[in-house]
Design a protein around this motif. Sequence first.
Motif, PDB file in Angstrom:
ATOM      1  N   UNK A  10       3.173  11.829   6.804  1.00 13.18           N
ATOM      2  CA  UNK A  10       3.787  12.547   5.689  1.00 13.18           C
ATOM      3  C   UNK A  10       4.008  11.623   4.504  1.00 13.18           C
ATOM      4  N   UNK A  11       4.406  10.392   4.801  1.00 14.55           N
ATOM      5  CA  UNK A  11       4.619   9.401   3.746  1.00 14.55           C
ATOM      6  C   UNK A  11       3.362   9.263   2.911  1.00 14.55           C
ATOM      7  N   UNK A  12       2.244   9.141   3.565  1.00 10.81           N
ATOM      8  CA  UNK A  12       0.998   8.928   2.844  1.00 10.81           C
ATOM      9  C   UNK A  12       0.469  10.197   2.195  1.00 10.81           C
ATOM     10  N   UNK A  13       0.752  11.326   2.788  1.00 10.77           N
ATOM     11  CA  UNK A  13       0.259  12.585   2.250  1.00 10.77           C
ATOM     12  C   UNK A  13       1.016  12.991   0.983  1.00 10.77           C
ATOM     13  N   UNK A  14       2.275  12.616   0.879  1.00  7.06           N
ATOM     14  CA  UNK A  14       3.118  13.050  -0.228  1.00  7.06           C
ATOM     15  C   UNK A  14       2.883  12.318  -1.542  1.00  7.06           C
ATOM     16  N   UNK A  15       2.214  11.179  -1.505  1.00  9.38           N
ATOM     17  CA  UNK A  15       2.159  10.357  -2.713  1.00  9.38           C
ATOM     18  C   UNK A  15       0.744  10.036  -3.153  1.00  9.38           C
ATOM     19  N   UNK A  16       0.613   9.774  -4.433  1.00 10.05           N
ATOM     20  CA  UNK A  16      -0.648   9.314  -5.014  1.00 10.05           C
ATOM     21  C   UNK A  16      -0.419   7.926  -5.584  1.00 10.05           C
ATOM     22  N   UNK A  17      -1.431   7.084  -5.491  1.00  8.83           N
ATOM     23  CA  UNK A  17      -1.309   5.737  -6.021  1.00  8.83           C
ATOM     24  C   UNK A  17      -2.560   5.414  -6.824  1.00  8.83           C
ATOM     25  N   UNK A  18      -2.387   4.933  -8.058  1.00  5.86           N
ATOM     26  CA  UNK A  18      -3.524   4.534  -8.882  1.00  5.86           C
ATOM     27  C   UNK A  18      -4.047   3.185  -8.390  1.00  5.86           C
ATOM     28  N   UNK A  19      -5.356   3.036  -8.372  1.00  4.00           N
ATOM     29  CA  UNK A  19      -5.948   1.806  -7.876  1.00  4.00           C
ATOM     30  C   UNK A  19      -7.430   1.790  -8.209  1.00  4.00           C
ATOM     31  N   UNK A  20      -8.044   0.601  -8.229  1.00  3.33           N
ATOM     32  CA  UNK A  20      -9.481   0.496  -8.376  1.00  3.33           C
ATOM     33  C   UNK A  20     -10.052  -0.057  -7.085  1.00  3.33           C
ATOM     34  N   UNK A  21     -11.319   0.209  -6.806  1.00  2.00           N
ATOM     35  CA  UNK A  21     -11.987  -0.234  -5.584  1.00  2.00           C
ATOM     36  C   UNK A  21     -11.252   0.283  -4.345  1.00  2.00           C
ATOM     37  N   UNK A  22     -11.106  -0.564  -3.342  1.00  2.00           N
ATOM     38  CA  UNK A  22     -10.431  -0.179  -2.109  1.00  2.00           C
ATOM     39  C   UNK A  22      -8.919  -0.134  -2.330  1.00  2.00           C
ATOM     40  N   UNK A  23      -8.221   0.742  -1.600  1.00  2.00           N
ATOM     41  CA  UNK A  23      -6.754   0.733  -1.690  1.00  2.00           C
ATOM     42  C   UNK A  23      -6.229  -0.586  -1.125  1.00  2.00           C
ATOM     43  N   UNK A  24      -5.302  -1.208  -1.824  1.00  2.00           N
ATOM     44  CA  UNK A  24      -4.748  -2.489  -1.378  1.00  2.00           C
ATOM     45  C   UNK A  24      -3.594  -2.267  -0.409  1.00  2.00           C
ATOM     46  N   UNK A  25      -3.229  -3.320   0.292  1.00  2.00           N
ATOM     47  CA  UNK A  25      -2.061  -3.263   1.171  1.00  2.00           C
ATOM     48  C   UNK A  25      -0.812  -2.919   0.363  1.00  2.00           C
ATOM     49  N   UNK A  26      -0.719  -3.455  -0.841  1.00  2.00           N
ATOM     50  CA  UNK A  26       0.431  -3.169  -1.705  1.00  2.00           C
ATOM     51  C   UNK A  26       0.487  -1.693  -2.089  1.00  2.00           C
ATOM     52  N   UNK A  27      -0.680  -1.062  -2.266  1.00  2.00           N
ATOM     53  CA  UNK A  27      -0.709   0.370  -2.572  1.00  2.00           C
ATOM     54  C   UNK A  27      -0.117   1.174  -1.422  1.00  2.00           C
ATOM     55  N   UNK A  28      -0.511   0.836  -0.200  1.00  2.00           N
ATOM     56  CA  UNK A  28       0.006   1.545   0.970  1.00  2.00           C
ATOM     57  C   UNK A  28       1.505   1.321   1.096  1.00  2.00           C
ATOM     58  N   UNK A  29       1.970   0.096   0.846  1.00  2.00           N
ATOM     59  CA  UNK A  29       3.410  -0.191   0.887  1.00  2.00           C
ATOM     60  C   UNK A  29       4.162   0.629  -0.166  1.00  2.00           C
ATOM     61  N   UNK A  30       3.592   0.732  -1.362  1.00  2.00           N
ATOM     62  CA  UNK A  30       4.235   1.503  -2.433  1.00  2.00           C
ATOM     63  C   UNK A  30       4.327   2.976  -2.070  1.00  2.00           C
ATOM     64  N   UNK A  31       3.279   3.524  -1.490  1.00  2.00           N
ATOM     65  CA  UNK A  31       3.283   4.924  -1.051  1.00  2.00           C
ATOM     66  C   UNK A  31       4.368   5.126  -0.005  1.00  2.00           C
ATOM     67  N   UNK A  32       4.465   4.184   0.925  1.00  2.00           N
ATOM     68  CA  UNK A  32       5.485   4.264   1.972  1.00  2.00           C
ATOM     69  C   UNK A  32       6.879   4.292   1.363  1.00  2.00           C
ATOM     70  N   UNK A  33       7.155   3.396   0.445  1.00  2.00           N
ATOM     71  CA  UNK A  33       8.481   3.331  -0.157  1.00  2.00           C
ATOM     72  C   UNK A  33       8.824   4.588  -0.952  1.00  2.00           C
ATOM     73  N   UNK A  34       7.865   5.108  -1.696  1.00  2.00           N
ATOM     74  CA  UNK A  34       8.100   6.345  -2.451  1.00  2.00           C
ATOM     75  C   UNK A  34       8.427   7.500  -1.517  1.00  2.00           C
ATOM     76  N   UNK A  35       7.695   7.601  -0.445  1.00  2.00           N
ATOM     77  CA  UNK A  35       7.918   8.700   0.486  1.00  2.00           C
ATOM     78  C   UNK A  35       9.225   8.547   1.248  1.00  2.00           C
TER      79      UNK A  35
END
Length: 131
Positions: A10-35
């Motif tokens: 649900x954490x990952x489904x609820x959020x969108x993260x801007x990024x180029x190329x592959x999603x970074x570890x920091x992007x996944x962490x940011x999505x987690x925190x937002x959710x």
Amino acid sequence: MKFLKTVFTAVLTLALVACSNAPSDADVQAVTQQSLQQVDQQLAPLGLRWSDVFDTQVKIKNKAKQEDGRWLIEAETTVTAKKDLKELPESAQMLVFAFAGDMKKGQAIGGGAVTDKFYLQKGDAGWMAVR
């Protein structure tokens, strides 16, 4: 344990993260925190905040680009208790007990890390979790 997978998905489904190329570890962490902030809002009527009771760590294990443009992400999520169950408001103890049992401060919930796989796909607004 199933609840942890549901929360993480649900954490990952609820959020969108801007990024180029592959999603970074920091992007996944940011999505987690937002959710998890959204989970905090849902638990507020019980006098409970997820972030006050649990420490949630997400560790990316693998990222693999798929032929259809999606990225398969394998991650381990570890949820650790920041408090003993008895330290929580009485109104929240039953709910937390159903999820974590008679938790003790420093205890990993669900016996440790839970591994989950999910897909991320880049859209116009950034990365989003997809099935």
